[in-house]
Design a protein around this motif. Structure first.
Motif, mmCIF file in Angstrom:
data_model
loop_
_atom_site.group_PDB
_atom_site.id
_atom_site.type_symbol
_atom_site.label_atom_id
_atom_site.label_comp_id
_atom_site.label_asym_id
_atom_site.label_seq_id
_atom_site.Cartn_x
_atom_site.Cartn_y
_atom_site.Cartn_z
ATOM 1 N N THR A 6 79.683 38.933 54.960
ATOM 2 C CA THR A 6 80.536 40.109 54.780
ATOM 3 C C THR A 6 79.817 41.287 55.468
ATOM 4 O O THR A 6 78.594 41.274 55.611
ATOM 5 C CB THR A 6 80.749 40.470 53.295
ATOM 6 N N GLY A 7 80.591 42.270 55.915
ATOM 7 C CA GLY A 7 79.972 43.441 56.559
ATOM 8 C C GLY A 7 79.356 43.115 57.906
ATOM 9 O O GLY A 7 78.466 43.829 58.383
ATOM 10 N N ALA A 8 79.853 42.038 58.543
ATOM 11 C CA ALA A 8 79.259 41.575 59.804
ATOM 12 C C ALA A 8 79.431 42.573 60.942
ATOM 13 O O ALA A 8 78.698 42.522 61.923
ATOM 14 C CB ALA A 8 79.894 40.245 60.195
ATOM 15 N N SER A 31 85.556 39.870 57.345
ATOM 16 C CA SER A 31 85.578 41.269 57.764
ATOM 17 C C SER A 31 86.879 41.953 57.401
ATOM 18 O O SER A 31 87.892 41.309 57.186
ATOM 19 C CB SER A 31 85.381 41.335 59.277
ATOM 20 N N ARG A 32 86.789 43.273 57.352
ATOM 21 C CA ARG A 32 87.953 44.088 57.053
ATOM 22 C C ARG A 32 88.883 44.091 58.262
ATOM 23 O O ARG A 32 88.404 44.162 59.398
ATOM 24 C CB ARG A 32 87.452 45.510 56.790
ATOM 25 N N ARG A 33 90.187 44.054 57.975
ATOM 26 C CA ARG A 33 91.160 44.060 59.078
ATOM 27 C C ARG A 33 90.960 45.318 59.935
ATOM 28 O O ARG A 33 90.724 46.396 59.416
ATOM 29 C CB ARG A 33 92.570 44.043 58.497
ATOM 30 N N GLU A 40 85.423 40.202 68.415
ATOM 31 C CA GLU A 40 85.275 41.041 69.606
ATOM 32 C C GLU A 40 84.199 42.109 69.390
ATOM 33 O O GLU A 40 83.410 42.411 70.288
ATOM 34 C CB GLU A 40 86.626 41.693 69.907
ATOM 35 N N ARG A 41 84.149 42.663 68.173
ATOM 36 C CA ARG A 41 83.134 43.692 67.900
ATOM 37 C C ARG A 41 81.725 43.095 67.951
ATOM 38 O O ARG A 41 80.793 43.699 68.454
ATOM 39 C CB ARG A 41 83.415 44.354 66.556
ATOM 40 N N VAL A 42 81.613 41.862 67.438
ATOM 41 C CA VAL A 42 80.294 41.206 67.504
ATOM 42 C C VAL A 42 79.948 40.894 68.963
ATOM 43 O O VAL A 42 78.804 41.096 69.404
ATOM 44 C CB VAL A 42 80.282 39.916 66.641
ATOM 45 N N CYS A 95 76.781 41.689 52.982
ATOM 46 C CA CYS A 95 76.241 42.895 53.616
ATOM 47 C C CYS A 95 77.284 44.014 53.665
ATOM 48 O O CYS A 95 76.991 45.113 54.113
ATOM 49 C CB CYS A 95 75.768 42.522 55.028
ATOM 50 N N ALA A 96 78.507 43.740 53.204
ATOM 51 C CA ALA A 96 79.526 44.799 53.212
ATOM 52 C C ALA A 96 79.119 45.862 52.207
ATOM 53 O O ALA A 96 78.605 45.558 51.131
ATOM 54 C CB ALA A 96 80.898 44.232 52.848
ATOM 55 N N GLY A 97 79.318 47.099 52.558
ATOM 56 C CA GLY A 97 78.982 48.167 51.626
ATOM 57 C C GLY A 97 79.569 49.471 52.094
ATOM 58 O O GLY A 97 79.944 49.621 53.253
ATOM 59 N N ARG A 110 84.092 51.178 44.260
ATOM 60 C CA ARG A 110 85.001 50.043 44.461
ATOM 61 C C ARG A 110 84.400 49.051 45.455
ATOM 62 O O ARG A 110 84.483 47.838 45.275
ATOM 63 C CB ARG A 110 86.348 50.542 44.985
ATOM 64 N N THR A 111 83.786 49.568 46.511
ATOM 65 C CA THR A 111 83.241 48.670 47.539
ATOM 66 C C THR A 111 81.956 47.996 47.050
ATOM 67 O O THR A 111 81.797 46.775 47.173
ATOM 68 C CB THR A 111 82.939 49.460 48.838
ATOM 69 N N ASN A 112 81.057 48.784 46.474
ATOM 70 C CA ASN A 112 79.729 48.238 46.186
ATOM 71 C C ASN A 112 79.667 47.478 44.864
ATOM 72 O O ASN A 112 78.955 46.468 44.770
ATOM 73 C CB ASN A 112 78.686 49.365 46.201
HETATM 74 N N1 LIG Z 1 71.686 51.188 57.129
HETATM 75 C C1 LIG Z 1 70.651 51.303 56.325
HETATM 76 O O1 LIG Z 1 69.702 52.048 56.601
HETATM 77 C C2 LIG Z 1 70.611 50.507 55.053
HETATM 78 C C3 LIG Z 1 69.421 50.552 54.276
HETATM 79 C C4 LIG Z 1 69.363 49.829 53.111
HETATM 80 C C5 LIG Z 1 70.441 49.067 52.706
HETATM 81 N N2 LIG Z 1 71.596 49.037 53.461
HETATM 82 C C6 LIG Z 1 72.719 48.214 52.983
HETATM 83 O O2 LIG Z 1 73.141 47.399 54.055
HETATM 84 C C7 LIG Z 1 74.532 47.160 53.969
HETATM 85 C C8 LIG Z 1 75.168 47.456 55.318
HETATM 86 O O3 LIG Z 1 74.901 48.804 55.651
HETATM 87 P P1 LIG Z 1 75.222 49.340 57.116
HETATM 88 O O4 LIG Z 1 74.286 50.430 57.403
HETATM 89 O O5 LIG Z 1 75.343 48.214 58.056
HETATM 90 O O6 LIG Z 1 76.663 49.999 56.842
HETATM 91 P P2 LIG Z 1 77.895 50.144 57.830
HETATM 92 O O7 LIG Z 1 77.457 50.252 59.249
HETATM 93 O O8 LIG Z 1 78.733 51.244 57.258
HETATM 94 O O9 LIG Z 1 78.665 48.757 57.661
HETATM 95 C C9 LIG Z 1 79.350 48.445 56.485
HETATM 96 C C10 LIG Z 1 80.061 47.126 56.665
HETATM 97 O O10 LIG Z 1 80.796 46.832 55.463
HETATM 98 C C11 LIG Z 1 82.157 46.590 55.817
HETATM 99 N N3 LIG Z 1 83.045 47.021 54.740
HETATM 100 C C12 LIG Z 1 83.119 48.245 54.188
HETATM 101 N N4 LIG Z 1 84.090 48.275 53.247
HETATM 102 C C13 LIG Z 1 84.622 47.020 53.224
HETATM 103 C C14 LIG Z 1 85.660 46.432 52.453
HETATM 104 N N5 LIG Z 1 86.341 47.127 51.533
HETATM 105 N N6 LIG Z 1 85.929 45.121 52.659
HETATM 106 C C15 LIG Z 1 85.248 44.404 53.579
HETATM 107 N N7 LIG Z 1 84.268 44.919 54.340
HETATM 108 C C16 LIG Z 1 83.953 46.218 54.166
HETATM 109 C C17 LIG Z 1 82.375 47.425 57.071
HETATM 110 O O11 LIG Z 1 83.524 46.967 57.754
HETATM 111 P P3 LIG Z 1 84.162 47.831 58.939
HETATM 112 O O12 LIG Z 1 83.391 47.463 60.165
HETATM 113 O O13 LIG Z 1 85.560 47.414 58.950
HETATM 114 O O14 LIG Z 1 83.981 49.275 58.575
HETATM 115 C C18 LIG Z 1 81.081 47.145 57.816
HETATM 116 O O15 LIG Z 1 81.136 45.891 58.427
HETATM 117 C C19 LIG Z 1 75.064 48.048 52.839
HETATM 118 O O16 LIG Z 1 75.279 47.239 51.713
HETATM 119 C C20 LIG Z 1 73.935 49.033 52.576
HETATM 120 O O17 LIG Z 1 73.893 49.395 51.236
HETATM 121 C C21 LIG Z 1 71.699 49.739 54.629
#
Ligand SMILES: NC(=O)c1ccc[n+]([C@@H]2O[C@H](COP(=O)([O-])OP(=O)(O)OC[C@H]3O[C@@H](n4cnc5c(N)ncnc54)[C@H](OP(=O)(O)O)[C@@H]3O)[C@@H](O)[C@H]2O)c1
Length: 358
Positions: A6-8, A31-33, A40-42, A95-97, A110-112
């Motif tokens: 998730t969150g790919a 992934s989210r629609r 393609e994004r990957v 990894c979605a968040g 709701r998401t986390n």
């Molecule tokens: N970045 C950091 O520094 C960091 C540090 C520590 C922990 N984290 C953790 O790592 C994870 C990823 O963080 P990130 O920085 O990669 O965040 P990000 O770039 O905002 O990516 C978030 C991902 O989650 C997906 N997502 C969000 N809402 C969703 C939903 N309702 N249903 C399905 N998918 C959903 C997004 O999809 P879309 O592409 O469609 O938006 C995206 O793929 C999070 O859980 C965060 O807490 C991040």
């Protein structure tokens, strides 16, 4: 072995997928629609990372996707599709968040939190008893400002500075309960701030330092009186304020490798951090250089009362200013035992940080 993520399509998720493709024949993107399909994004990311066209032709057919929304029961899938998905997965990387620091954003919870609940319902419904690799964060330590946070700690006693911190804490609590009650297996990864010095490209998700720089720029636009006549900024900060950041490339490598080297029997927790904290003065210097601001002075003196403008910025960009009060460190014994600690190169200093903001 069937691996789903998730969150790919997010900043970290893209790097995880690249690592997973090194070891797994197929990777399923949950992934989210979006108008641009996840595959393609990957692919764009892999291309921008320097993967050759020949290699891309080999990699892209190994990606498949299912559209989901972690916020809703059954991830928004019908009964049959949900069961089919559940029966397909051996390893689920969650990894979605929602990484917003806004306390008014109900989507964060709701998401986390609901998202974690729905993901656990998925892995409980399948016949394969999947391993869950959950991406948490060092921010679950919440309002704790000083000392060393250990990997086995999950402690709400310091309170939380943001809804994001609380939501990630609650998600870990849910996961631990699931492991206990269902005899499940999980790896919990708690990265610190993830950044990269690799050039950005259109559509790449932003990283933490870019967001912080944008928040500073927005703060200056909204409250120009923050700057002194010479353009410099004086910002209240704790003596020795520091943060922890490491390159996302190492974090993704270490996480995937940790599970390969030590498949969890119940639950393993890893701090994915840099053994060297970065002084906030270096972060401030990098951001100031990027914004063409002459200087940012971090001011540890209790001194005169904070100006109304600074108070307004604190309200508006609270999380960023609260970081300036923190000196805590993170123990990474579990990752170190697997030989996967961050090697310290490249050094996360002001030059590296400026490269990350190019
Ligand atoms: N970045 C950091 O520094 C960091 C540090 C520590 C922990 N984290 C953790 O790592 C994870 C990823 O963080 P990130 O920085 O990669 O965040 P990000 O770039 O905002 O990516 C978030 C991902 O989650 C997906 N997502 C969000 N809402 C969703 C939903 N309702 N249903 C399905 N998918 C959903 C997004 O999809 P879309 O592409 O469609 O938006 C995206 O793929 C999070 O859980 C965060 O807490 C991040």
């Amino acid at each position: 072995m069937s691996v789903a993520v998730t969150g790919a399509t997010g900043f970290l998720g893209l790097h995880l997928v690249r690592e997973l493709l090194r070891h797994h024949n197929r990777v399923l993107l949950l992934s989210r629609r979006n108008t641009v399909p996840a595959e393609e994004r990957v692919t764009r990311f892999l291309q921008a990372s320097g993967v050759t066209d020949t290699r891309l032709l080999e990699l892209t057919p190994r990606l498949t996707s299912v559209d989901i929304d972690v916020r809703v029961p059954q991830l928004g899938l019908g009964d049959a599709a949900f069961q089919q998905l559940a029966d397909r997965i051996d390893v689920l990387w969650h990894c979605a968040g929602n990484i917003s620091f806004s306390d008014c954003d109900e989507d964060v919870w709701r998401t986390n939190v609901d998202g974690m609940r729905h993901v656990l319902a998925l892995v409980s419904a399948g016949r394969r008893e999947p391993l869950v690799c959950h991406v948490s964060t060092v921010a679950v330590a919440g309002g704790r400002r000083h000392g060393t946070v250990r990997e086995e700690e999950l402690d709400a006693s310091h309170g939380f500075q943001t809804l994001y911190e609380r939501s990630k804490y609650e998600a870990e609590v849910l996961l631990r309960r699931w492991v206990r009650l269902h005899g499940g297996r999980a790896a919990v990864f708690r990265p610190s701030g993830l950044i990269t010095h690799h050039p950005t490209y259109p559509g790449r998700p932003r990283h933490l330092l870019q967001m912080a720089a944008e928040a500073c720029a927005a703060g200056l636009r909204m409250f120009p009186e923050l700057a002194a006549p010479d353009g410099s900024l004086r910002v209240p900060a704790a003596e020795g304020a520091q943060t922890n950041m490491l390159p996302v490339e190492h974090a993704a490598f270490a996480m995937v490798e940790a599970v390969r080297r030590r498949p969890p029997r119940d639950i393993d927790t890893y701090h994915v951090v840099n053994s060297r904290n970065t002084p906030m003065t270096e972060v401030a210097a990098a951001i100031a250089g990027h914004l063409d601001t002459p200087e940012v002075h971090l001011d540890p003196r209790p001194g005169p009362p904070v100006s109304p403008a600074v108070q307004a910025v604190s309200r508006e960009f609270g999380m960023y200013t609260r970081w300036l009060q923190v000196t805590r460190r993170y123990d990474d014994t579990n990752l170190a035992a697997l030989g996967l600690s961050y090697p310290g190169r490249p050094t996360v200093d002001r030059d590296y940080l400026r490269d990350c903001l190019r």
